[in-house]
Write a protein that holds these residues in place. Structure first.
Motif, PDB file in Angstrom:
ATOM      1  N   ILE A 193       0.853  -1.295   0.042  1.00 44.35           N
ATOM      2  CA  ILE A 193       0.067   0.065   0.123  1.00 44.35           C
ATOM      3  C   ILE A 193       0.751   1.379  -0.021  1.00 44.35           C
TER       4      ILE A 193
ATOM      5  N   TYR B 269      -6.835   9.177   5.430  1.00 45.11           N
ATOM      6  CA  TYR B 269      -7.352   8.174   4.661  1.00 45.11           C
ATOM      7  C   TYR B 269      -8.561   7.573   5.750  1.00 45.11           C
ATOM      8  N   LYS B 270      -9.278   6.789   5.305  1.00 42.49           N
ATOM      9  CA  LYS B 270     -10.229   5.844   6.252  1.00 42.49           C
ATOM     10  C   LYS B 270     -10.555   4.649   5.816  1.00 42.49           C
ATOM     11  N   PHE B 271     -10.421   3.474   6.708  1.00 45.37           N
ATOM     12  CA  PHE B 271     -10.622   2.234   6.333  1.00 45.37           C
ATOM     13  C   PHE B 271     -11.686   1.758   7.541  1.00 45.37           C
TER      14      PHE B 271
ATOM     15  N   ASN C 170      -9.766   1.049  -6.884  1.00 49.30           N
ATOM     16  CA  ASN C 170     -10.702   1.629  -5.724  1.00 49.30           C
ATOM     17  C   ASN C 170      -9.977   0.887  -4.265  1.00 49.30           C
ATOM     18  N   LYS C 171      -8.772   0.475  -4.635  1.00 46.64           N
ATOM     19  CA  LYS C 171      -8.436  -0.074  -3.281  1.00 46.64           C
ATOM     20  C   LYS C 171      -7.424   0.771  -2.841  1.00 46.64           C
ATOM     21  N   LEU C 172      -7.511   0.981  -1.314  1.00 45.72           N
ATOM     22  CA  LEU C 172      -6.695   1.986  -0.570  1.00 45.72           C
ATOM     23  C   LEU C 172      -5.384   2.091  -0.746  1.00 45.72           C
ATOM     24  N   LYS C 173      -4.756   3.210  -1.067  1.00 49.38           N
ATOM     25  CA  LYS C 173      -3.060   3.373  -1.430  1.00 49.38           C
ATOM     26  C   LYS C 173      -2.814   4.615  -0.838  1.00 49.38           C
TER      27      LYS C 173
END
Length: 228
Positions: free
Chosen positions: A22, A154-156, A139-142
């Motif tokens: 990531i 960022y937010k997960f 669309n995956k978080l990077k």
């Protein structure tokens, strides 16, 4: 390190779920996002040269530390773990929902892997090669390296994640006592130049503030923070 480029912008399929890098800083450090599916587990493995750390983002991790099954401990979200090189470990998801975590490896070297035991038949086999890779979804978080004096946010799920350069303990605003941080670049020194904390370390945010009050950051340090 050229061999790491194979994994840039790729998702690595695992029998227990998947992972992908990531964030990376050449061969110095890599941050890997892990998804471990319900009732699955990683191999019991170690790394001969690199140090690894984890921050649990979502779910409950049961972690075996060392080669004995009696040494399995439970870790909730926001928990931190650090494993020296040569220390065998395994992450287990005993829950009914996926387990998510960030892994920090220094130096960045996916090939530095020794599998001792594996329920999927991968004992003594190397890290996954090209046959297990697929292009990463947009669309995956990077994570991206922030500019100086800026904060990348960022937010997960329930976790808030920030990347920011800091140079003084006064820049650390502690809201609670649970926030975890990882040093992505930089180090803190004592007055004789000895390293107190280095790139790749995973600690409580409060601990980082205390260290920066008592010791000297070498220039600015890049900090990843996970909070709720």
């Amino acid at each position: 390190m050229k061999k790491n480029k194979l994994y840039d912008l790729k998702v690595v399929s695992k029998p227990w779920g998947h992972e992908y890098v990531i964030y990376s800083d050449k061969k110095k450090l890599a941050v890997t996002f892990l998804k471990i599916n319900p009732k699955k587990e990683t191999s019991l493995h170690c790394h001969s040269s690199k140090k690894t750390g984890f921050i649990i983002l979502h779910g409950i991790a049961n972690v075996q530390i060392g080669i004995y099954k009696s040494n399995i401990f439970k870790y909730k979200p926001m928990s931190r773990l650090v494993f020296r090189s040569g220390l065998f470990h395994k992450l287990i998801n005993r829950g009914d929902k996926p387990l998510y975590a960030l892994e920090f490896e220094t130096p960045y070297n996916k090939k530095d892997l020794i599998r001792m035991k594996d329920r999927f038949g991968r004992a003594n086999r190397p890290y996954e090669g090209i046959d297990y890779l697929k292009d990463i979804d947009k669309n995956k978080l990077k994570f991206k390296k922030p500019k100086k004096n800026e904060t990348n946010k960022y937010k997960f799920k329930n976790s808030k994640i920030t990347l920011k350069y800091i140079s003084s303990f006064k820049e650390i605003k502690i809201i609670d006592n649970k926030s975890s941080v990882a040093i992505l670049d930089g180090k803190i020194l004592d007055r004789t130049g000895k390293i107190v904390i280095n790139t790749g370390e995973v600690i409580k945010e409060k601990t980082l503030k205390i260290l920066m009050q008592n010791f000297v950051p070498y220039k600015q340090i890049l900090v990843l923070k996970v909070s709720r």
